[in-house]
Write a protein that holds these residues in place. Structure first.
Motif, PDB file in Angstrom:
ATOM      1  N   ARG A 119      47.373   7.450 -46.924  1.00  0.00           N
ATOM      2  CA  ARG A 119      46.159   8.209 -46.388  1.00  0.00           C
ATOM      3  C   ARG A 119      44.827   7.342 -46.254  1.00  0.00           C
ATOM      4  N   CYS A 120      44.262   7.405 -45.094  1.00  0.00           N
ATOM      5  CA  CYS A 120      42.977   6.740 -44.730  1.00  0.00           C
ATOM      6  C   CYS A 120      41.956   7.171 -46.010  1.00  0.00           C
ATOM      7  N   GLY A 121      41.241   6.261 -46.524  1.00  0.00           N
ATOM      8  CA  GLY A 121      40.348   6.495 -47.596  1.00  0.00           C
ATOM      9  C   GLY A 121      39.364   7.235 -47.033  1.00  0.00           C
ATOM     10  N   THR A 122      38.707   7.179 -45.741  1.00  0.00           N
ATOM     11  CA  THR A 122      37.618   8.047 -45.389  1.00  0.00           C
ATOM     12  C   THR A 122      38.019   9.355 -44.759  1.00  0.00           C
ATOM     13  N   CYS A 123      38.893   9.004 -43.710  1.00  0.00           N
ATOM     14  CA  CYS A 123      39.100  10.511 -42.837  1.00  0.00           C
ATOM     15  C   CYS A 123      40.543  11.231 -43.537  1.00  0.00           C
ATOM     16  N   GLY A 124      41.229  10.481 -44.451  1.00  0.00           N
ATOM     17  CA  GLY A 124      42.248  11.393 -44.912  1.00  0.00           C
ATOM     18  C   GLY A 124      43.605  11.364 -43.959  1.00  0.00           C
ATOM     19  N   TYR A 144      42.817   1.859 -44.812  1.00  0.00           N
ATOM     20  CA  TYR A 144      41.709   2.625 -43.792  1.00  0.00           C
ATOM     21  C   TYR A 144      42.056   2.396 -42.532  1.00  0.00           C
ATOM     22  N   HIS A 145      41.809   3.373 -41.526  1.00  0.00           N
ATOM     23  CA  HIS A 145      41.711   2.986 -40.197  1.00  0.00           C
ATOM     24  C   HIS A 145      40.580   2.089 -39.905  1.00  0.00           C
ATOM     25  N   HIS A 146      40.883   1.017 -39.001  1.00  0.00           N
ATOM     26  CA  HIS A 146      39.746   0.093 -38.807  1.00  0.00           C
ATOM     27  C   HIS A 146      38.433   0.789 -38.515  1.00  0.00           C
ATOM     28  N   ALA A 147      38.472   1.603 -37.729  1.00  0.00           N
ATOM     29  CA  ALA A 147      37.008   2.358 -37.561  1.00  0.00           C
ATOM     30  C   ALA A 147      36.535   3.004 -38.831  1.00  0.00           C
ATOM     31  N   CYS A 148      37.435   3.086 -39.935  1.00  0.00           N
ATOM     32  CA  CYS A 148      36.963   3.870 -41.029  1.00  0.00           C
ATOM     33  C   CYS A 148      36.657   3.221 -42.303  1.00  0.00           C
ATOM     34  N   VAL A 149      36.715   1.744 -42.075  1.00  0.00           N
ATOM     35  CA  VAL A 149      36.556   0.791 -43.175  1.00  0.00           C
ATOM     36  C   VAL A 149      35.031   1.093 -43.632  1.00  0.00           C
TER      37      VAL A 149
END
Ligand SMILES: [Zn+2]
Length: 388
Positions: A119-124, A144-149
């Motif tokens: 799961r992405c640490g930012t958006c889940g 993370y997704h690249h955009a969510c790093v």
């Protein structure tokens, strides 16, 4: 002078064999940043991410929810320089670049690309294996997704007083070789707090290896036509440094063992008076950074730290630019860390001897665990013992 747009980074130059870049104790020593990889594999690429992780104390300093990426900031690199750019990233560019990586995967970035889905640490939302980034936050790996790093943010500048309000002098030199006891000095700079700059271009009397020229842009022709004879320039530089030391002015050098050891060795080589390094007050922002950010993952070259600490680096590997940036970097670290700023400079010098030794031992045990035949010096700021 035009130094061209080639990619020149300290890891390639300074780590080889000896951990010369002053790298980092940590699992990705000698790791290459995404920026550097992009430049290496896709020199024409225009879009990169410059920041790969974040720590809890920095999350608190973010102006947006913890860990949330600011999608309006990206880093662009042109002619070897990076700049934070506000504005949307051109669609698809980054993932296309990443897919090129996978065709020739460099080992150094294993920490950067997520090996496992999660799961992405930012958006889940789910991040499939290999398409996002793995980022270490406070000792724990997240995908993370690249955009969510999350963007790494330095602690804020405090209001405390300290040595960062007093004069310091930035010191840097460029040489022919990465080994400080073998290098010949080609250029050197002292940058004073009032902006006064002393610079030397020296003719070392030996030819400059191509990889050194690629790094700092100084050619044999330039030193033959415009350089002072080595002995004359070194006498002048040695006198200037000795005077600063006698006056008790702190000298700031990034990865000081290179500059200090090289100058020391060159003075001896030319039969010039030795500098009394025992009386010197040296401040090394590379050592300070590792002391205040022990969990830092990723590259910590001068340029990386300048971005993080919001310091301008005009022309990397140009002595006056590097010297100025080193001094600004030291001041910026002290401005953000009261415990560093409040130390008396001579005691800070003493403390760095211990910090460096500890940082080097950590790096050595990392190399040992990796089975790498490398010996890290624990001496700071002057290396007197051969490493092998
Ligand atoms: Zn996400």
């Amino acid at each position: 002078m035009d130094r061209g747009g080639s990619v020149r980074n300290r890891p390639e130059w300074r780590t080889n064999r000896i951990g010369r870049e002053c790298a980092p104790a940590g699992p990705d020593d000698e790791s290459t940043t995404t920026n550097e990889l992009l430049q290496r594999h896709l020199p024409k690429s225009g879009v990169v991410k410059g920041f790969n992780n974040v720590y809890s104390e920095h999350l608190l300093a973010l102006t947006r929810p913890s860990g949330a990426a600011d999608p309006t900031i990206r880093t662009e690199r042109h002619s070897g320089r990076s700049a934070a750019i506000r504005g949307p990233r051109p669609p698809g560019t980054y993932s296309k670049i990443i897919s090129r990586f996978h065709r020739q995967p460099p080992q150094e970035i294993s920490e950067m690309i997520n090996k496992y889905a999660g799961r992405c640490g930012t958006c889940g939302a789910q991040v499939e294996a290999g398409v996002g980034q793995a980022v270490n936050v406070d000792g724990r790996w997240n995908s993370y997704h690249h955009a969510c790093v999350p963007i790494r943010v330095a602690p804020p500048v405090g209001r405390h007083a300290g040595w960062h309000d007093l004069p310091v002098v930035g010191f840097d030199l460029e040489g022919t070789l990465p080994e400080p006891t073998e290098t010949r000095i080609i250029s050197a700079a002292l940058v004073h707090s009032d902006g006064t700059t002393q610079e030397w271009l020296t003719d070392p009397g030996v030819s400059i290896p191509a990889d050194a020229t690629a790094r700092h842009g100084i050619t044999d022709e330039m030193v033959r036509s415009g350089g002072q004879p080595a002995r004359e320039a070194l006498a002048d530089l040695g006198t200037a440094v000795a005077k600063l030391i006698a006056d008790g002015i702190p000298l700031v050098a990034f990865c000081a063992p290179y500059d200090v050891t090289a100058l020391h060795t060159e003075l001896a080589r030319h039969g010039l008076p030795a500098i009394d390094w025992d009386r010197a007050v040296i401040i090394d922002p590379s050592v300070l950074h590792k002391e205040v950010e022990p969990r830092w993952y990723g590259s910590k070259q001068l340029g990386d730290l300048c971005r993080y600490y919001e310091v301008t680096l005009e022309t990397a590997h140009e002595a006056a630019s590097d010297a100025r940036a080193a001094a600004d970097l030291a001041r910026s670290i002290a401005a953000r860390h009261g415990r560093i700023a409040r130390m008396r400079p001579d005691l800070l010098h003493q403390a760095q001897i211990g910090w460096y030794a500890e940082q080097s031992r950590d790096l050595q045990s990392y190399f040992d665990r990796q089975g790498r035949d490398e010996t890290v010096s624990t001496q700071w700021p002057l290396e007197t013992k051969p490493r092998d």
